[in-house]
Design an enzyme around this catalytic site. Structure first.
Site, PDB file in Angstrom:
ATOM      1  N   TRP A 102       1.624   8.616  19.938  1.00 42.10           N
ATOM      2  CA  TRP A 102       2.272   8.422  18.752  1.00 42.10           C
ATOM      3  C   TRP A 102       1.834   6.572  18.184  1.00 42.10           C
ATOM      4  O   TRP A 102       1.452   5.997  16.825  1.00 42.10           O
ATOM      5  CB  TRP A 102       3.571   8.088  18.640  1.00 42.10           C
ATOM      6  CG  TRP A 102       3.871   9.398  19.199  1.00 42.10           C
ATOM      7  CD1 TRP A 102       5.045   9.853  20.615  1.00 42.10           C
ATOM      8  CD2 TRP A 102       3.755  10.300  18.354  1.00 42.10           C
ATOM      9  NE1 TRP A 102       5.150  11.762  20.363  1.00 42.10           N
ATOM     10  CE2 TRP A 102       4.059  11.496  19.594  1.00 42.10           C
ATOM     11  CE3 TRP A 102       2.900  10.764  17.691  1.00 42.10           C
ATOM     12  CZ2 TRP A 102       3.622  13.695  19.302  1.00 42.10           C
ATOM     13  CZ3 TRP A 102       2.382  12.076  17.358  1.00 42.10           C
ATOM     14  CH2 TRP A 102       2.944  13.446  18.159  1.00 42.10           C
ATOM     15  N   ASP A 172       9.108   3.490  15.539  1.00 41.68           N
ATOM     16  CA  ASP A 172       9.562   4.443  14.985  1.00 41.68           C
ATOM     17  C   ASP A 172      10.790   5.264  16.368  1.00 41.68           C
ATOM     18  O   ASP A 172      10.274   4.689  17.822  1.00 41.68           O
ATOM     19  CB  ASP A 172       8.022   5.473  16.106  1.00 41.68           C
ATOM     20  CG  ASP A 172       8.236   6.361  15.936  1.00 41.68           C
ATOM     21  OD1 ASP A 172       9.193   7.387  15.950  1.00 41.68           O
ATOM     22  OD2 ASP A 172       7.017   7.581  16.547  1.00 41.68           O
ATOM     23  N   LYS A 196      14.038  15.782  17.385  1.00 38.94           N
ATOM     24  CA  LYS A 196      14.248  15.326  18.898  1.00 38.94           C
ATOM     25  C   LYS A 196      16.048  15.079  18.960  1.00 38.94           C
ATOM     26  O   LYS A 196      16.067  15.782  20.053  1.00 38.94           O
ATOM     27  CB  LYS A 196      13.757  13.450  19.267  1.00 38.94           C
ATOM     28  CG  LYS A 196      11.861  14.330  18.506  1.00 38.94           C
ATOM     29  CD  LYS A 196      10.451  15.065  19.722  1.00 38.94           C
ATOM     30  CE  LYS A 196       9.650  15.033  18.773  1.00 38.94           C
ATOM     31  NZ  LYS A 196       8.670  13.451  18.851  1.00 38.94           N
TER      32      LYS A 196
END
Ligand code: PLP
Length: 360
Positions: A102, A172, A196
């Site tokens: 990511w 993030d 999530k």
């Protein structure tokens, strides 16, 4: 009805009480005669939902008043472009720490817009650790330093933030959102996809310090300009209304459990059960260095691909689903987000013990 234990990295489990409440309110939200799905986002009743979600988010995360909370779309991945467009505009430089897929994707996107540089990386050991950095590692004129706080695929987390001095820090937090207390004041921005730990897919939450806003470059698409969304209270266009409603129910659930301190204790207890078992097992082992282990995503392996496949298959038959590791890593991964009940992890560990005995 029989529900499985879903160890998916995302979208992932939601608290059963939240699903029940949403089901009960599906056709008629609090006497309005409509489902939340059908409401005008500009109606008074919907305003109570989005405002309520923001108030709860601020309360639970202890977000300082000089931060905006934005309810957006496009996923975390859209922010990979929005962040450089909005913030990489003074020196045109930004420093990234590459701790997995990511962060790597975020860096690649930023490199389209300027001098984005990987200042540290753990790629040498398949991202099984968090690289140590010193303040001198960052360029003093960098517009920001970027990290991925919890690395969903590899199962590492920052237990200690990098020291960036005066350089704004952006993180993030997609896969550790609301999993434990976070000192938002240490960041210029934190953000994450909701799927999530916070809500179903479709909602991205950005928490941004106000002084960061207002410097987007002219070519920034309107929909990627944080200032526009801030000025319009996340209603420049239609927000993901229903997902924000579920987010509010999840926040209420966390508050009722006792807030993020309690959530942290619960998450630590769940993770400890699993890591203790992995550390003692002769068949399974965790892949991450102990000091950087995530509370949310626990990757593990056996020494044999056949045994991994057999385990995943038998686990699925026993009601433990989505334990297959990410395709770039292999092995197994148990994502044990907030909504995974303690008994889900207890039962998984018991199942792993039995599997180990049966396959010696
Ligand atoms: C899942 C995930 C993403 C991607 O999120 P999308 O909403 O699918 O774009 C980005 N970063 C992290 C840390 C993630 O876990």
């Amino acid at each position: 009805m029989s529900r499985v234990y879903n160890f998916s990295a995302g979208p992932s489990m939601l608290p059963e009480s939240v699903l029940n409440k949403a089901a009960a309110e599906m056709l008629d939200y609090q006497g309005s005669g409509q489902s939340v799905m059908e409401m005008s986002h500009r109606s008074k009743i919907y305003k109570t939902i989005i405002d309520g979600a923001e108030v709860l988010m601020r309360e639970l995360m202890n977000i300082p008043d000089n931060y905006k909370v934005l309810f957006l779309q496009g996923g975390a991945s859209t922010q990979f472009a929005a962040i450089p467009l909005n913030f990489m505009n003074k020196s045109g430089k930004a420093d990234y720490i590459v701790t997995g897929q990511w962060a790597k994707k975020a860096l690649a996107e930023a490199q389209k817009y300027g001098d984005a540089k990987a200042v540290a990386s753990s790629a040498d050991k398949t991202f099984t650790y968090i690289p140590k950095t010193k303040r001198e590692d960052f360029r003093p004129d960098a517009d920001y330093v970027y990290i991925c706080m919890n690395n969903t695929i590899y199962g590492t987390v920052y237990h200690e933030l990098p020291d960036t001095g005066d350089i704004p820090l952006i993180a993030d937090i997609s896969s550790c959102f609301l999993s434990e207390p976070l000192d938002v004041s240490k960041f210029a921005m934190v953000y994450g996809g909701a799927q999530k730990n916070v809500a179903p897919a479709g909602l991205t939450i950005c928490i941004i310090r106000e002084d960061m806003l207002g410097h987007a470059r002219d070519i920034t698409p309107t929909m990627l300009n944080y200032q526009i969304h801030a000025d319009n209270g996340s209603m420049y266009n239609t927000p993901p209304c229903y997902t924000i409603y579920i987010c509010k129910l999840v926040l209420e659930w966390i508050k009722n459990l006792g807030g993020l301190e309690k959530m942290k204790l619960r998450n630590e207890a769940k993770a400890k059960m699993l890591y203790d078992f992995l550390d003692a097992s002769k068949m399974f082992r965790g892949t991450v260095v102990p000091e950087d282990r995530s509370l949310m995503n626990v990757p593990f392996v056996t020494d044999s691909d056949e045994l991994n496949a057999k385990f995943i298959k038998q686990a699925e038959e026993a009601g433990f689903v989505n334990l297959k590791g990410h395709r770039t890593v292999g092995g197994m991964r148990a994502s044990i987000y907030n909504a995974m009940p303690v008994e889900g992890v207890e039962k998984l560990v018991a199942f792993m013990k039995k599997f180990e005995e049966d396959n010696q």
